[in-house]
Design a protein around this motif. Structure first.
Motif, mmCIF file in Angstrom:
data_model
loop_
_atom_site.group_PDB
_atom_site.id
_atom_site.type_symbol
_atom_site.label_atom_id
_atom_site.label_comp_id
_atom_site.label_asym_id
_atom_site.label_seq_id
_atom_site.Cartn_x
_atom_site.Cartn_y
_atom_site.Cartn_z
ATOM 1 N N PHE A 33 0.734 -1.165 0.044
ATOM 2 C CA PHE A 33 -0.026 0.055 -0.013
ATOM 3 C C PHE A 33 0.823 1.138 0.084
ATOM 4 O O PHE A 33 2.044 1.236 0.572
ATOM 5 C CB PHE A 33 -1.023 -0.146 1.210
ATOM 6 C CG PHE A 33 -2.110 -0.981 1.214
ATOM 7 C CD1 PHE A 33 -3.222 -0.398 0.546
ATOM 8 C CD2 PHE A 33 -2.108 -2.202 1.411
ATOM 9 C CE1 PHE A 33 -4.338 -1.504 0.361
ATOM 10 C CE2 PHE A 33 -3.113 -3.193 1.203
ATOM 11 C CZ PHE A 33 -4.158 -2.902 0.965
ATOM 12 N N ILE A 34 0.384 2.283 -0.710
ATOM 13 C CA ILE A 34 1.166 3.497 -0.690
ATOM 14 C C ILE A 34 0.200 4.799 -0.530
ATOM 15 O O ILE A 34 -1.041 4.418 -0.486
ATOM 16 C CB ILE A 34 1.750 3.716 -2.266
ATOM 17 C CG1 ILE A 34 0.627 3.656 -3.234
ATOM 18 C CG2 ILE A 34 2.772 2.524 -2.503
ATOM 19 C CD1 ILE A 34 0.946 3.930 -4.694
ATOM 20 N N LEU A 35 0.881 6.117 -0.204
ATOM 21 C CA LEU A 35 0.044 7.317 -0.386
ATOM 22 C C LEU A 35 -0.492 7.368 -1.523
ATOM 23 O O LEU A 35 0.119 7.461 -2.650
ATOM 24 C CB LEU A 35 0.895 8.200 0.253
ATOM 25 C CG LEU A 35 0.468 9.569 0.314
ATOM 26 C CD1 LEU A 35 -0.728 9.943 1.159
ATOM 27 C CD2 LEU A 35 1.765 10.521 0.750
ATOM 28 N N ASN A 36 -1.842 7.825 -1.631
ATOM 29 C CA ASN A 36 -2.382 7.931 -2.981
ATOM 30 C C ASN A 36 -1.845 9.008 -3.569
ATOM 31 O O ASN A 36 -1.455 10.229 -3.015
ATOM 32 C CB ASN A 36 -3.819 8.384 -2.660
ATOM 33 C CG ASN A 36 -4.827 8.719 -3.947
ATOM 34 O OD1 ASN A 36 -4.469 7.910 -4.892
ATOM 35 N ND2 ASN A 36 -5.378 9.614 -3.844
ATOM 36 N N PRO A 37 -1.395 8.708 -4.935
ATOM 37 C CA PRO A 37 -0.484 10.103 -5.722
ATOM 38 C C PRO A 37 -1.291 11.291 -5.754
ATOM 39 O O PRO A 37 -0.466 12.446 -5.682
ATOM 40 C CB PRO A 37 -0.364 9.276 -7.008
ATOM 41 C CG PRO A 37 -0.317 7.895 -6.819
ATOM 42 C CD PRO A 37 -1.515 7.544 -5.661
ATOM 43 N N TYR A 38 -2.483 11.475 -5.942
ATOM 44 C CA TYR A 38 -3.158 12.475 -6.086
ATOM 45 C C TYR A 38 -3.119 13.281 -4.849
ATOM 46 O O TYR A 38 -3.089 14.592 -4.471
ATOM 47 C CB TYR A 38 -4.438 12.297 -6.506
ATOM 48 C CG TYR A 38 -4.481 11.963 -7.978
ATOM 49 C CD1 TYR A 38 -3.984 12.920 -8.939
ATOM 50 C CD2 TYR A 38 -5.171 10.830 -8.466
ATOM 51 C CE1 TYR A 38 -3.977 12.596 -10.275
ATOM 52 C CE2 TYR A 38 -5.309 10.436 -9.598
ATOM 53 C CZ TYR A 38 -4.715 11.017 -10.639
ATOM 54 O OH TYR A 38 -4.744 10.832 -11.956
ATOM 55 N N ASP A 39 -3.296 12.750 -3.773
ATOM 56 C CA ASP A 39 -3.081 13.250 -2.300
ATOM 57 C C ASP A 39 -1.670 13.801 -2.052
ATOM 58 O O ASP A 39 -1.556 14.605 -1.289
ATOM 59 C CB ASP A 39 -3.571 12.124 -1.039
ATOM 60 C CG ASP A 39 -4.961 11.802 -1.404
ATOM 61 O OD1 ASP A 39 -5.748 12.439 -2.153
ATOM 62 O OD2 ASP A 39 -5.328 10.536 -0.833
ATOM 63 N N GLU A 40 -0.816 12.965 -2.552
ATOM 64 C CA GLU A 40 0.619 13.444 -2.365
ATOM 65 C C GLU A 40 0.790 14.958 -3.106
ATOM 66 O O GLU A 40 1.687 15.581 -2.473
ATOM 67 C CB GLU A 40 1.529 12.485 -3.054
ATOM 68 C CG GLU A 40 3.081 12.261 -2.340
ATOM 69 C CD GLU A 40 3.608 11.236 -2.636
ATOM 70 O OE1 GLU A 40 4.900 11.178 -2.642
ATOM 71 O OE2 GLU A 40 3.069 10.265 -3.230
ATOM 72 N N ILE A 41 0.070 14.829 -4.047
ATOM 73 C CA ILE A 41 0.411 16.459 -5.016
ATOM 74 C C ILE A 41 -0.431 17.504 -4.017
ATOM 75 O O ILE A 41 0.269 18.499 -3.787
ATOM 76 C CB ILE A 41 -0.506 16.321 -6.057
ATOM 77 C CG1 ILE A 41 0.352 15.410 -7.292
ATOM 78 C CG2 ILE A 41 -0.648 17.570 -6.788
ATOM 79 C CD1 ILE A 41 -0.286 15.076 -8.482
ATOM 80 N N ALA A 42 -1.470 17.004 -3.305
ATOM 81 C CA ALA A 42 -2.070 17.947 -2.533
ATOM 82 C C ALA A 42 -1.271 18.263 -1.237
ATOM 83 O O ALA A 42 -1.295 19.591 -0.876
ATOM 84 C CB ALA A 42 -3.359 17.405 -2.001
ATOM 85 N N LEU A 43 -0.679 17.373 -0.720
ATOM 86 C CA LEU A 43 0.268 17.542 0.444
ATOM 87 C C LEU A 43 1.327 18.472 0.081
ATOM 88 O O LEU A 43 1.573 19.501 0.856
ATOM 89 C CB LEU A 43 0.518 16.219 1.126
ATOM 90 C CG LEU A 43 1.716 16.138 2.083
ATOM 91 C CD1 LEU A 43 0.816 16.988 3.250
ATOM 92 C CD2 LEU A 43 2.035 14.743 2.526
ATOM 93 N N SER A 44 1.881 18.227 -0.980
ATOM 94 C CA SER A 44 3.105 18.944 -1.515
ATOM 95 C C SER A 44 2.739 20.407 -1.682
ATOM 96 O O SER A 44 3.555 21.426 -1.195
ATOM 97 C CB SER A 44 3.876 18.593 -2.894
ATOM 98 O OG SER A 44 4.324 17.116 -2.789
ATOM 99 N N ARG A 45 1.724 20.863 -2.121
ATOM 100 C CA ARG A 45 1.138 21.885 -2.320
ATOM 101 C C ARG A 45 0.887 22.787 -0.957
ATOM 102 O O ARG A 45 1.102 23.977 -0.726
ATOM 103 C CB ARG A 45 0.017 22.282 -3.308
ATOM 104 C CG ARG A 45 -0.463 23.575 -3.467
ATOM 105 C CD ARG A 45 0.757 24.445 -4.282
ATOM 106 N NE ARG A 45 0.364 25.769 -4.748
ATOM 107 C CZ ARG A 45 1.216 26.783 -4.490
ATOM 108 N NH1 ARG A 45 2.508 26.639 -3.936
ATOM 109 N NH2 ARG A 45 1.193 27.872 -4.804
ATOM 110 N N ALA A 46 0.319 22.045 -0.127
ATOM 111 C CA ALA A 46 -0.094 22.623 1.105
ATOM 112 C C ALA A 46 1.308 22.909 1.949
ATOM 113 O O ALA A 46 1.637 23.893 2.664
ATOM 114 C CB ALA A 46 -0.733 21.485 1.707
ATOM 115 N N ILE A 47 2.349 22.031 1.743
ATOM 116 C CA ILE A 47 3.486 22.361 2.427
ATOM 117 C C ILE A 47 4.005 23.568 1.847
ATOM 118 O O ILE A 47 4.798 24.532 2.599
ATOM 119 C CB ILE A 47 4.740 21.205 2.281
ATOM 120 C CG1 ILE A 47 4.045 20.019 3.207
ATOM 121 C CG2 ILE A 47 5.993 21.631 2.944
ATOM 122 C CD1 ILE A 47 4.663 18.602 2.834
#
Length: 245
Positions: A33-47
């Motif tokens: 299992f992995i971190l959902n790639p689209y959520d990873e994009i959201a997280l990166s922009r939030a950071i």
């Protein structure tokens, strides 16, 4: 600025999908299992939006204890703290409702999700969150900038693009282009071990859907090649075998 990022724990894209219990349950044996790639994009922009002391980023996941490793990866990427709502995510409505209850009790200026999870591809949670929280929501955006108490977002539409100005707080579903996914460095990985991960119990909510069974797509059929100059044979095959004319 307080930002909440919703993350999903999904099977790796190379996973071979199988089912158990008469095709009513997803078989997790041997699945990575992995971190959902689209959520990873959201997280990166939030950071990016909160770098330099401009705010905090909280990640939230609806899942059981087996999702903790994925949550810790989000913390290693750069989130400040995390919340896990201790429940199996039945469907998009259940997930959105649980997150909404937490968001109502902890005011956030911005709530981000990925455009969809790569296991169900529903694109529902962002819109549901907006409705449940009585906030504006914009889905499948390609670009987002924050200026004071307003955000400018861009998304693709048929034949062009749409640019919107949205007041904060609001909910947004992010797609490719919003940010480049960040790779955890050693410092982030070490600090993730001590960052807060708060586990809370799910609230009761009425369910509106039930999975009766799953099925995999039919295997690909054989391909029959026809010479480019033999139109008569092509027409005959489309008529007698494919039965589409």
């Amino acid at each position: 600025m307080k930002t909440l990022v919703c993350i999903s724990n999904v099977p790796d894209t190379t996973t071979k999908i199988t089912f158990t219990d008469n095709n009513t349950q997803f078989n997790t044996n041997g699945v990575q299992f992995i971190l959902n790639p689209y959520d990873e994009i959201a997280l990166s922009r939030a950071i990016e939006l909160t770098e330099g002391g401009k705010g905090t980023v909280t990640v939230i996941n609806v899942g059981e204890s087996n999702t903790d490793a994925t949550i810790r990866k989000a913390l290693a990427i750069g989130a400040d703290d995390a919340v896990r709502i201790n429940a199996k995510p039945h469907d998009a409505w259940f997930v959105a409702y649980q997150i909404a209850q937490y968001a109502k009790a902890n005011a956030f200026d911005l709530i981000l999700t990925g455009r969809e999870s790569i296991d169900y591809n529903g694109s529902k949670v962002a819109a549901m969150l907006g409705e449940l929280l009585d906030l504006p929501s914009v889905s499948i955006i390609k670009k987002m900038d924050i200026d004071g108490d307003k955000a400018t977002v861009e998304r693709e539409i048929e034949g062009g693009k749409e640019i919107l100005t949205v007041p904060l707080p609001f909910v947004v579903g992010t797609a490719e282009g919003v940010a480049e996914p960040k790779i955890p460095n050693m410092r982030g990985i070490m600090s993730a071990r001590t960052k807060p991960l708060n586990v809370i119990e799910a609230v009761d909510v009425k369910t509106f859907s039930e999975v009766l069974s799953y099925e995999t797509p039919a295997p690909r059929g054989q391909v029959k090649l026809v010479p480019a100059d033999d139109v008569a044979q092509l027409v005959e095959l489309l008529h007698t075998e494919a039965k589409i004319i």
